[in-house]
Enzyme design. Structure first.
Site, mmCIF file in Angstrom:
data_model
loop_
_atom_site.group_PDB
_atom_site.id
_atom_site.type_symbol
_atom_site.label_atom_id
_atom_site.label_comp_id
_atom_site.label_asym_id
_atom_site.label_seq_id
_atom_site.Cartn_x
_atom_site.Cartn_y
_atom_site.Cartn_z
ATOM 1 N N CYS A 228 3.486 -3.006 14.890
ATOM 2 C CA CYS A 228 3.215 -2.198 16.071
ATOM 3 C C CYS A 228 1.734 -2.271 16.449
ATOM 4 C CB CYS A 228 3.635 -0.754 15.788
ATOM 5 S SG CYS A 228 3.547 0.341 17.223
ATOM 6 N N ARG B 52 -3.393 2.870 13.793
ATOM 7 C CA ARG B 52 -3.456 3.301 12.394
ATOM 8 C C ARG B 52 -2.871 2.263 11.440
ATOM 9 N NH1 ARG B 52 -0.241 8.665 13.800
ATOM 10 N NH2 ARG B 52 0.866 7.014 14.940
ATOM 11 N N HIS C 59 6.400 1.772 11.055
ATOM 12 C CA HIS C 59 5.580 2.829 10.456
ATOM 13 C C HIS C 59 6.090 4.183 10.902
ATOM 14 C CE1 HIS C 59 3.333 3.887 14.181
ATOM 15 N NE2 HIS C 59 3.644 2.641 14.496
ATOM 16 N N CYS D 111 5.941 6.767 14.870
ATOM 17 C CA CYS D 111 5.750 5.741 15.901
ATOM 18 C C CYS D 111 6.013 6.355 17.267
ATOM 19 C CB CYS D 111 6.698 4.570 15.646
ATOM 20 S SG CYS D 111 6.591 3.265 16.887
ATOM 21 N N ASP E 196 0.043 0.232 17.086
ATOM 22 C CA ASP E 196 -0.552 1.501 16.660
ATOM 23 C C ASP E 196 -1.869 1.249 15.928
ATOM 24 O OD1 ASP E 196 -1.019 3.921 14.916
ATOM 25 O OD2 ASP E 196 0.764 4.585 16.003
#
Length: 756
Positions: free
Chosen positions: A575, A579, A636, A639, A577
């Site tokens: 992803c 993080r 993760h 999400c 993302d």
């Protein structure tokens, strides 16, 4: 028994390579033909039994051709045998002193330049033989006479030489199937059919070309070696040249083969290898053979043929002995022009242009070309000394190399109340020679300003320290502030007090993996990395500056190797993302992962109505171009894309592109709704896990992916990162659940046992 069968096959392959090369090197050196065969036999049996590198094959080496030819011209053949014997005794002494790794201190630029120079000399000399003439004593004379030889060649030797080269080139490019009747071609080295065809052609057509002159018995004309007649320094230099050049070439070959050896083969013992080479050279000199060294061509053939023990090396020497004793008349039919053509190609391969590119990255190409030119124009010993001299000059220059970078950091309009700071980075070796350069930069910094001084130096003498310290005191008296980089601050303060004893504890390193907001470069003051008022662009540039100051010099050697070719191990789909940092959770570095990041780590299904080729293009390039054999999909927790799917997409209806993209996740949502819900389990966490399973299934909708997975050529892996616990789980596909990553896989366990 299995290893013995593989060693037996490998010994035949190496034997077929060794015969033509041994004969050709003897001819090129001006030595008796039998000397090449004796060296091959002794190198195989003696060095094979006593050496410390199980898969290395020793024998007459093309890299020693120039030395031997010069020794024969100067002292005669029998005296050259004595020099070979004494060179072997020198190697025995070096091996007994356990200094084998010291020989590897010679720069690879000099070694490869020497080999390239020998290759040029070999080509210039043997081209004359191919054309039916005779080679001169020096490479420059051969070069000078080459145009005349090209204009007036002897037809029969020239045609045989061209035929040999054509067969060698064609054989190297001929496809060799791994199975079926044609698989036998993989084990036949090119020199064998090339020499055989040239010999048959010369015999069938009765062409007039010089042939190999072999004595009736290998030792029929043997006479004891005699002491060289000449000045003692010259004789000592000759012995040292033979001993050291052969030793360095053998040890470099041993290291190269050791890097490529299978796991079940023991590591090379370089000191024992040097003892084995010394014993082989002493025996070869006593019996009337050429000097011996480890040969990369034969060693590589031995490794690729599947050898596992030293038995293949020893047996190849036995086969050479059997052939020399029983097939002398056949060997005498080999045209010298064919052997010379073989050496022309061998010499051309020694001029490895790929090495020049690698050396240029490390700025060592001048030493390579200096050695090459010196070997061609002056001689082997003089060329090597010239190369070593150039490397010494370059090393001294690097010891005094110093770079000073200075830049002004402006906090920006959002932090106008903050004072400007200056960032100075000093890299290299800081001695009194660099003091003018450093002080000239420091004195340009305005008084009363803050300065971040990064001393990324490997050495600082007293003059340099005193200059920087006096400038720091003067700058702080004028209202400024100087902050030394934390890695060097403790060391600097101890230098001020005169305490230069080793520190008890290493200073803490910066946490490169932490977010910008959590990092503190200094304890007393805030900097651009932890000041909340700093603009985002300035924050990013500050991170780049920190990378240049701390990390770039550390990763530069790795990046130089990866600059022209990427060989990733995995395709990693995850992803976007912020993080999720793939290189942290997989402990991987540059070049390991081929990464595709998209919203929700989605893989559109093959033939989907909403076509999107971005992910498919990545998968296709990774599997079909880069040859990647593992694809990992990593989801993760928490999400946002999955949360939007779970909410029915109502929160993102106004985001047209995102809404359209998330429709590729509808199969994941349907699979989640169809599954039995587990009490007390977060629906969002479960959907994030189901999404990983579904994307792996989506990959299998692509025909070429399905075919490779079914054939066992491609592996699909699912990972799930729980952000709160920072734990990664792996998908057990048959059970349909995520489990903890095992401490050790079966493959790692077997590898650890093999290393143990």
């Amino acid at each position: 028994m299995f290893a013995l069968r593989r060693d037996l096959l490998a010994s035949f392959v190496v034997f077929l390579v060794a015969i033509p090369l041994s004969l050709g090197i003897a001819v090129a050196s001006g030595a008796p033909i039998a000397a090449g065969l004796i060296a091959a036999i002794v190198g195989g049996v003696v060095a094979g039994l006593l050496g410390g590198s199980p898969l290395q094959v020793s024998g007459p080496a093309a890299g020693l051709t120039v030395i031997v030819a010069d020794l024969i011209q100067t002292y005669g053949w029998r005296a050259t045998c004595t020099i070979t014997l004494l060179g072997g005794l020198l190697q025995l002494g070096l091996g007994a002193c356990r200094v084998a790794r010291t020989a590897l201190a010679v720069s690879p630029a000099v070694v490869h330049g020497m080999l390239a120079g020998v290759g040029v000399v070999l080509v210039l000399a043997q081209v004359h033989v191919v054309l039916g003439g005779t080679s001169r004593q020096s490479a420059l004379h051969n070069l000078q006479e080459l145009p005349r030889q090209l204009v007036h060649p002897r037809p029969h030797p020239a045609l045989l030489g061209l035929l040999t080269i054509a067969v060698l080139v064609a054989w190297a490019r001929m496809p060799r199937p791994e199975r079926g009747p044609g698989a036998v071609l993989r084990w036949i080295p090119g020199p064998l059919p090339a020499i055989a065809l040239a010999t048959l052609t010369a015999w069938a057509l009765d062409w007039h070309a010089p042939r190999v002159d072999l004595p009736s018995s290998l030792l029929s004309g043997w006479r004891a070696p005699v002491l060289p007649d000449g000045p003692l320094p010259g004789i000592v230099g000759a012995v040292v040249s033979v001993g050291l050049v052969a030793a360095v070439e053998s040890l470099l070959c041993s290291v190269a083969i050791d890097r490529a050896r299978p796991e079940d083969v023991p590591r090379a013992d370089l000191d024992r290898e040097l003892l084995g080479q010394g014993a082989a050279n002493a025996a070869s000199g006593l019996l009337g053979g050429l000097p011996i060294a480890g040969v990369i061509v034969r060693s590589t053939a031995n490794l690729e043929a599947g050898a596992r023990t030293r038995a293949s090396t020893v047996l190849h020497g036995v086969w050479v002995l059997v052939l020399a004793l029983s097939c002398g008349p056949v060997i005498e039919q080999v045209p010298l022009a064919a052997l010379a053509a073989l050496l022309v190609l061998l010499g051309a391969k020694m001029i490895d242009t790929a090495r020049v590119r690698d050396l240029r990255h490390h700025r060592e190409a001048p030493a390579y070309f200096a050695t090459l030119g010196g070997v061609v124009a002056l001689g082997l010993g003089e060329g090597v000394l010239l190369g070593i001299g150039v490397m010494a000059v370059m090393a001294l220059r690097r010891l005094t190399r110093l770079s000073v970078r200075v830049e002004r950091f402006d906090p920006g309009p959002d932090a106008s109340a903050l004072p400007a700071r200056w960032h100075v980075v000093v890299e290299g070796t800081l001695t009194f020679l660099g003091v003018p350069k450093v002080t000239r930069v420091l004195q340009r910094i305005p008084a009363g300003t803050g300065v971040d001084l990064d001393l990324n130096v490997d050495f600082m003498d007293n003059a340099a320290f005193d200059a920087i310290h006096q400038w720091r005191l003067a700058h702080e008296r004028q209202g400024g502030r100087v902050d030394i980089d934390e890695v060097h601050e403790t060391w600097y303060e101890r230098a001020v007090t005169g305490d230069m004893s080793p520190p008890r504890k290493s200073p803490p390193q910066a946490r490169w993996w932490a977010p910008w907001a959590n990092r503190r470069r200094r304890n007393e003051t805030t900097t651009e990395l932890d000041t909340p008022e700093v603009s985002p662009s300035a924050l990013l540039l500050a991170g780049v500056r920190e990378y240049h100051g701390r990390t770039a010099r550390l990763v530069r050697p790795i990046m130089a190797e990866l600059a022209f070719e990427q060989k990733p191990e995995h395709l990693f789909i995850t992803c976007v993302d912020s993080r999720v940092v793939p290189n942290i959770i997989t402990a991987s570095g540059p070049g390991d992962l081929f990464i595709n990041r998209n919203v929700g780590n989605l893989v559109p299904r093959h033939g989907s109505r909403m076509s999107d080729d971005s992910v498919a293009a990545t998968v296709e390039y990774a599997t079909r171009v880069l040859g990647i054999r593992t694809i990992t999909v990593c989801g993760h927790s928490n999400c946002g894309a999955m949360a939007a799917l779970l909410a029915g997409g109502t929160e993102i209806e106004h985001l047209t592109s995102l809404s359209r993209w998330l429709k590729h996740g509808n199969h994941s949502l349907a699979r989640f709704l169809a599954a039995e819900q587990v009490p007390d389990e977060s629906p969002l966490a479960r959907l994030c896990q189901v999404n990983v399973m579904q994307q792996l299934d989506n990959l299998l909708t692509y025909p070429w992916i399905r075919d490779r997975v079914d054939a066992g050529e491609l592996e699909l892996v699912g990972l799930y990162l729980d952000l709160e616990s920072a734990q990664v789980q792996i998908l057990d596909r048959p059970a349909g659940v995520f489990v903890a990553v095992p401490d050790e896989t079966p493959e790692e366990s077997r590898g650890a046992r093999a290393r143990g």
